[in-house]
Scaffold this motif. Sequence first.
Motif, PDB file in Angstrom:
ATOM      1  N   SER A  58       1.645  -1.257   4.777  1.00  0.00           N
ATOM      2  CA  SER A  58       1.010  -0.295   5.679  1.00  0.00           C
ATOM      3  C   SER A  58       1.538   1.111   5.426  1.00  0.00           C
ATOM      4  O   SER A  58       0.768   2.084   5.374  1.00  0.00           O
ATOM      5  N   ARG A 102       4.650  -4.342   6.833  1.00  0.00           N
ATOM      6  CA  ARG A 102       5.036  -2.979   7.230  1.00  0.00           C
ATOM      7  C   ARG A 102       5.139  -2.077   6.005  1.00  0.00           C
ATOM      8  O   ARG A 102       4.683  -0.914   6.027  1.00  0.00           O
ATOM      9  N   LYS A 155      -2.922   1.879   9.293  1.00  0.00           N
ATOM     10  CA  LYS A 155      -2.521   0.838  10.219  1.00  0.00           C
ATOM     11  C   LYS A 155      -3.287  -0.433   9.862  1.00  0.00           C
ATOM     12  O   LYS A 155      -4.526  -0.435   9.843  1.00  0.00           O
ATOM     13  N   SER A 210       6.580 -10.080   7.913  1.00  0.00           N
ATOM     14  CA  SER A 210       6.416  -8.856   8.715  1.00  0.00           C
ATOM     15  C   SER A 210       6.878  -7.626   7.954  1.00  0.00           C
ATOM     16  O   SER A 210       6.222  -6.570   7.976  1.00  0.00           O
ATOM     17  N   GLN A 211       8.001  -7.742   7.248  1.00  0.00           N
ATOM     18  CA  GLN A 211       8.508  -6.610   6.465  1.00  0.00           C
ATOM     19  C   GLN A 211       7.544  -6.243   5.343  1.00  0.00           C
ATOM     20  O   GLN A 211       7.285  -5.057   5.089  1.00  0.00           O
TER      21      GLN A 211
END
Length: 302
Positions: free
Chosen positions: A40, A37, A46, A33-34
Motif C-alpha cells: 500500500s 502495508r 489505500k 499484514s506487513q
Amino acid sequence: MIDPRLQALRVLRAEGTVTATAAVLHLSPPTVSQQLRQLSGELGLKLLEPVGRRVRLTPAALALVEHVEVMNAEWERANAVLDSHREGAAGLLRITGVASALATVVAPAAQTLCAQFPDMACRLDEHPDEDRISLLLSHQVDIAVVIATFDVSSTGSGLVEHDVLIEEPQDLLVPDHHALAGRETVRLPDTAQEAWIQAGDPRDQHPVLLHAAAAAGFTPRVTHSAIDWTAVAALVAHGHGISLVPRQAPLPQGLPLRRVPLAGPTAPVRRLLACVRPGSRTQIAIARGLDALRDAALRNAP
C-alpha cells in the motif's frame, strides 16, 4: 516471479480474512499484514478498509487484483514455454487427493505416467489434515484432486481451474437388519429421522451429505464420525447409524451390511475435480498428469 505481496492480496480477496490468507500462504498473519502495508505504501493507495473485525479490499485493490490474476496465469504459461528449454523439464509431478481418488484414479494414472515417461517422477500424498487447494496455491503440489463442494469458494473464484474427472453416485449404507435394507432404492427424505455417521474426508465428503440433506429438507443428526471406510462400515454394521458411501469406495467383506442405491431428485452425486493453478495446465508434467488422470477416470468411472 510475481511479487508475493500481490499474491497475498489476491488470496485475501478469495479468503476474506488475513488469518485465512496466512494459512493458505503458509505465513503468519503479522507477515501478511506487513506485506500488504508495504504494498500500500509503495503504491500510494489505500488497499484495505476495516469492516468490524474484518477487512475488505478497496475499489483500487479490487482493480489491482484483476490484473494480478492475468499476470499470475501468464507466469504459469511462461513456465510452460520455458519447459522446452530445460533439460528434463517433465521432472517431478506432485499430486494430492482424497483417499478414494488416490485409490481409484491417481494411483493408476501415476503408474501409467511412470511407464510412458521414464523422465518423470510422481509424488502422491493424501494430506488428510490440510486444505488441498491451499497446498496447490502455495505451489506445494501441482495438481489437487478434490471433491466438489458448494462451499469451497476457491474452485469458483478464479484461483484455480478444474476438470471434472468422475461424477459418482452415493449409496446408502445400512445394517442388513435395517428397515431400509430390503429396498431396491431409497429416497433421501426417508432417512430424515435416522442417526448418521459423518463418513470420509471431513473437508470434502461430509459436505456432500450436508448439501444433499438440505435439498431434501432436513439436517442430518450426526452421532459418530470416521474417515476410514473400514471404520465407517464397522460403525454401521454394529447399528451406530447409517452413512453415505461413494459407489467406488471399497468396503470390507463379511460385515452384515447393505448398500442401497439412492434415487429421486435429491439423490447425491459427488464430482471429483482435478484442480490446477490458472495457466499451468500447459506445463509438460501437469499436462501429462491431467491426461493420465482423465484416462484413469474413464477406465474407472462407476
